[in-house]
Motif scaffolding. Structure first.
Motif, mmCIF file in Angstrom:
data_model
loop_
_atom_site.group_PDB
_atom_site.id
_atom_site.type_symbol
_atom_site.label_atom_id
_atom_site.label_comp_id
_atom_site.label_asym_id
_atom_site.label_seq_id
_atom_site.Cartn_x
_atom_site.Cartn_y
_atom_site.Cartn_z
ATOM 1 N N PRO A 215 31.653 33.081 8.293
ATOM 2 C CA PRO A 215 32.456 32.668 9.448
ATOM 3 C C PRO A 215 33.457 33.740 9.860
ATOM 4 N N VAL A 216 34.130 33.501 10.985
ATOM 5 C CA VAL A 216 35.182 34.387 11.474
ATOM 6 C C VAL A 216 36.361 33.526 11.916
ATOM 7 N N ILE A 217 37.576 33.997 11.635
ATOM 8 C CA ILE A 217 38.784 33.292 12.066
ATOM 9 C C ILE A 217 39.191 33.802 13.446
ATOM 10 N N VAL A 218 39.425 32.873 14.368
ATOM 11 C CA VAL A 218 39.943 33.207 15.688
ATOM 12 C C VAL A 218 41.092 32.249 15.992
ATOM 13 N N ASP A 219 42.304 32.745 15.911
ATOM 14 C CA ASP A 219 43.491 31.922 16.147
ATOM 15 C C ASP A 219 43.477 30.723 15.194
ATOM 16 N N GLY A 242 39.576 21.162 9.142
ATOM 17 C CA GLY A 242 38.131 21.163 8.938
ATOM 18 C C GLY A 242 37.377 20.316 9.940
ATOM 19 N N LYS A 243 38.057 19.713 10.882
ATOM 20 C CA LYS A 243 37.400 18.879 11.889
ATOM 21 C C LYS A 243 36.773 19.767 12.973
ATOM 22 N N THR A 244 35.657 19.298 13.523
ATOM 23 C CA THR A 244 34.965 20.059 14.550
ATOM 24 C C THR A 244 35.766 20.046 15.851
ATOM 25 N N ARG A 245 36.032 21.242 16.376
ATOM 26 C CA ARG A 245 36.744 21.361 17.641
ATOM 27 C C ARG A 245 35.757 21.531 18.804
ATOM 28 N N TRP A 246 34.725 22.319 18.582
ATOM 29 C CA TRP A 246 33.658 22.400 19.579
ATOM 30 C C TRP A 246 32.360 22.830 18.901
ATOM 31 N N LYS A 247 31.272 22.513 19.571
ATOM 32 C CA LYS A 247 29.938 22.859 19.080
ATOM 33 C C LYS A 247 29.051 23.054 20.298
ATOM 34 N N ILE A 248 28.391 24.202 20.364
ATOM 35 C CA ILE A 248 27.534 24.471 21.512
ATOM 36 C C ILE A 248 26.097 24.719 21.045
ATOM 37 N N ALA A 249 25.151 24.340 21.883
ATOM 38 C CA ALA A 249 23.737 24.571 21.601
ATOM 39 C C ALA A 249 23.316 25.902 22.210
ATOM 40 N N ARG A 250 22.409 26.601 21.540
ATOM 41 C CA ARG A 250 21.854 27.826 22.103
ATOM 42 C C ARG A 250 20.988 27.480 23.329
ATOM 43 N N PRO A 251 20.991 28.342 24.328
ATOM 44 C CA PRO A 251 20.051 28.145 25.445
ATOM 45 C C PRO A 251 18.620 28.337 24.957
ATOM 46 N N PRO A 252 17.639 27.785 25.668
ATOM 47 C CA PRO A 252 16.229 28.018 25.305
ATOM 48 C C PRO A 252 15.897 29.509 25.359
ATOM 49 N N THR A 253 15.102 29.963 24.394
ATOM 50 C CA THR A 253 14.674 31.368 24.358
ATOM 51 C C THR A 253 13.179 31.438 24.091
ATOM 52 N N GLU A 254 12.638 32.640 24.140
ATOM 53 C CA GLU A 254 11.217 32.841 23.849
ATOM 54 C C GLU A 254 10.916 32.800 22.356
ATOM 55 N N ALA A 255 11.936 32.846 21.523
ATOM 56 C CA ALA A 255 11.729 32.895 20.071
ATOM 57 C C ALA A 255 11.163 31.568 19.577
ATOM 58 N N LYS A 256 10.008 31.625 18.934
ATOM 59 C CA LYS A 256 9.411 30.407 18.382
ATOM 60 C C LYS A 256 10.139 29.960 17.124
ATOM 61 N N ALA A 270 39.022 43.694 28.295
ATOM 62 C CA ALA A 270 39.898 43.449 29.447
ATOM 63 C C ALA A 270 40.859 42.303 29.187
ATOM 64 N N GLY A 271 41.391 42.262 27.968
ATOM 65 C CA GLY A 271 42.376 41.246 27.624
ATOM 66 C C GLY A 271 41.812 39.894 27.269
ATOM 67 N N GLN A 272 40.490 39.750 27.278
ATOM 68 C CA GLN A 272 39.867 38.475 26.946
ATOM 69 C C GLN A 272 39.126 38.568 25.617
ATOM 70 N N LYS A 273 39.392 37.621 24.723
ATOM 71 C CA LYS A 273 38.677 37.581 23.451
ATOM 72 C C LYS A 273 37.239 37.101 23.668
ATOM 73 N N GLN A 274 36.331 37.733 22.938
ATOM 74 C CA GLN A 274 34.928 37.329 22.956
ATOM 75 C C GLN A 274 34.446 37.182 21.519
ATOM 76 N N VAL A 275 33.704 36.130 21.249
ATOM 77 C CA VAL A 275 33.014 35.984 19.974
ATOM 78 C C VAL A 275 31.560 36.359 20.216
ATOM 79 N N PRO A 288 36.240 31.897 22.669
ATOM 80 C CA PRO A 288 36.546 31.166 21.432
ATOM 81 C C PRO A 288 37.319 29.870 21.657
ATOM 82 N N LYS A 289 37.961 29.713 22.788
ATOM 83 C CA LYS A 289 38.755 28.514 23.017
ATOM 84 C C LYS A 289 37.895 27.263 23.095
ATOM 85 N N ASP A 290 36.718 27.375 23.753
ATOM 86 C CA ASP A 290 35.898 26.181 23.957
ATOM 87 C C ASP A 290 34.398 26.406 23.753
ATOM 88 N N GLY A 291 34.004 27.639 23.407
ATOM 89 C CA GLY A 291 32.593 27.924 23.198
ATOM 90 C C GLY A 291 31.816 28.211 24.461
#
Length: 464
Positions: A215-219, A242-256, A270-275, A288-291
């Motif tokens: 994992p990685v810590i972000v704020d 330890g409670k879930t704050r957000w959870k996102i699903a991956r978009p569909p891809t070609e990977a089987k 440009a001043g914006q954090k990216q995970v 990282p704020k909302d996924g």
């Protein structure tokens, strides 16, 4: 405008506390910068079982997590097999052994008749394990505490690749707290004395080949990839509860195949954090704020992505995983689908399946799984050299004291001087299996093998 702020800020946080403290802090997978850099000086370049070994401490169980260092302690995880309850074992339903086909008479010479197929017994059910976080004294290697945080008894959850372990993700440290992640098995938070503060198993998923990314810590969040056999995604936990704050699903891809084992990387553009989170068929930059997604690049059928991405010159450098890895350089200032606009270059030769890359100045270094080291211009992909260095390798590269450190799966290591030609400074042998990446402790190296943890230092007597 692009910035290398994550690298500089991470390193700066270490240096603010003073050089000695920075050298004694290795808080996560690939160190203070998350990209394999150390500010330590005077590290050893050669060692052997009887040379430059400060101490060697055997570790119970099995784990391929890398060591983490803070406040004179070394933190690792391990999975210890538990005694099997005969009653419970009898209740486990295993697949029936295949029945040999009936023997059919064949006219003619009996010696030329095909032998009947032998029935193969099903593999034994995996043994249940207890998952532990351990603290070792950095000076002596002696165990300070050993805390069991989880138990796993479900045979389906314990299935894994023979090269893996149930304790492969690396601990993440911040002052006063340790976060131990065990992929689909769950996550735990402990204080520095080994007391469990919380555990979470609400984001379990169907595994494929076992545990993986750290994992990685972000704020106030603890973020990790959850790319299992199906329904891959990314999860953020509240690091306080330890409670879930957000959870996102991956978009569909070609990977089987949907599973991957990558560790996210925190950057700032440009001043914006990216995970930066790489999964099967896709790498995403997430807010990282909302996924929510900032940008993504698709890369076809690539799966089982392991190497942690690196960030330099405003670009992400990464591998697309199995079966045939492709190295990508991606500008990180995009929005939306940037597959056709932001991929600066791609490479198919000598790209790693497992070891993470290293960027030093303008040069990108890659250690392929077959032990071949390559150096190329990070901006243009111009090749400087591609030469054999070691045997089969899984551990990520390390840069410290002006040198590159590499180790292969049999415990052979090489120290290389950065540059456009291959200059090997020294080679060493421990003759023990190792898949974990090296860490730095003060002026020494930490090397985890299948059986033990080593502290390696220049001209130091072995600790009794």
């Amino acid at each position: 405008m692009m910035t290398r702020a994550p690298f500089l800020l991470s390193l700066g946080l270490c240096l603010m506390a003073g050089t000695s403290h920075a050298e004694g802090l290795w808080p996560e997978f690939r160190g203070p910068t998350a990209q394999g850099f150390s500010t330590a000086k005077g590290l050893p370049t050669a060692w052997a079982p009887d040379k430059n070994i400060v101490w060697r401490s055997e570790v119970a169980g099995k784990g391929w997590s890398s060591p983490v260092v803070a406040n004179g302690r070394i933190f690792i995880t391990t999975a210890v097999e538990m005694p099997v309850d005969p009653t419970a074992a009898a209740a486990v339903v295993l697949a029936p052994a295949p029945v040999a086909p009936p023997v059919v008479a064949v006219p003619g010479d009996a010696s030329k008749r095909p032998a009947p197929a032998k029935a193969k017994a099903p593999p034994p059910a995996p043994k249940p394990v207890s998952l532990h976080v351990m603290a070792l004294d950095a000076a002596t290697g002696k165990t300070v505490w050993d805390t069991q945080v989880l138990e796993v008894t479900d045979p389906a959850a314990l299935k894994m690749h023979g090269k893996n372990s149930q304790a492969s993700p690396t601990v993440v440290y911040e002052p006063g707290r340790l976060y131990a992640h065990f992929s689909h098995h769950g996550t735990a938070c402990l204080d520095e004395a080994g007391k469990i503060l919380w555990t979470s198993q609400e984001n379990s998923y169907t595994p494929q080949h076992g545990t993986g990314g750290s994992p990685v810590i972000v704020d106030d969040l603890l973020i990790f990839d959850a790319d299992g056999a199906k329904d891959p995604g990314v999860v953020a936990l509240d690091k306080a509860t330890g409670k879930t704050r957000w959870k996102i699903a991956r978009p569909p891809t070609e990977a089987k195949s949907k599973f991957s084992f990558c560790t996210p990387l925190l950057i700032e553009v440009a001043g914006q954090k990216q995970v930066i989170s790489a999964g099967s068929g896709i790498v995403q930059a997430l807010n990282p704020k909302d996924g929510s997604e900032i940008w993504h690049v698709m890369y076809g059928t690539g799966y089982s992505v392991v190497p942690r991405p690196v960030f330099a010159h405003g670009m992400i450098f990464m591998s697309t995983g199995y079966d045939k890895p492709v190295g990508l350089a991606i500008k990180a200032d995009g929005k939306g689908d940037v597959t056709s606009t932001h991929v600066v270059w791609q490479e198919t030769k000598y790209v790693p399946h497992n070891p993470s890359m290293l960027v030093i100045g303008d040069e990108l270094y890659m250690l392929a799984d077959n032990g071949l080291l390559s150096c190329r211009d990070a901006k243009t992909n111009t090749v400087h050299f591609e030469e054999r260095l070691l045997g089969p390798s899984s551990a990520s590269l390390l840069y410290a004291d002006g040198l590159i450190y590499a180790i292969d799966e049999k415990g052979a290591s090489a120290v290389v001087k950065p540059g456009k030609t291959l200059q090997v400074v020294a080679t060493s042998e421990l003759k023990e299996k190792t898949l974990a990446s090296m860490a730095v402790c003060d002026h020494d190296l930490l090397i985890r093998t299948e059986l033990a943890l080593y502290r390696v230092g220049n001209g130091r007597a072995n600790a009794e």
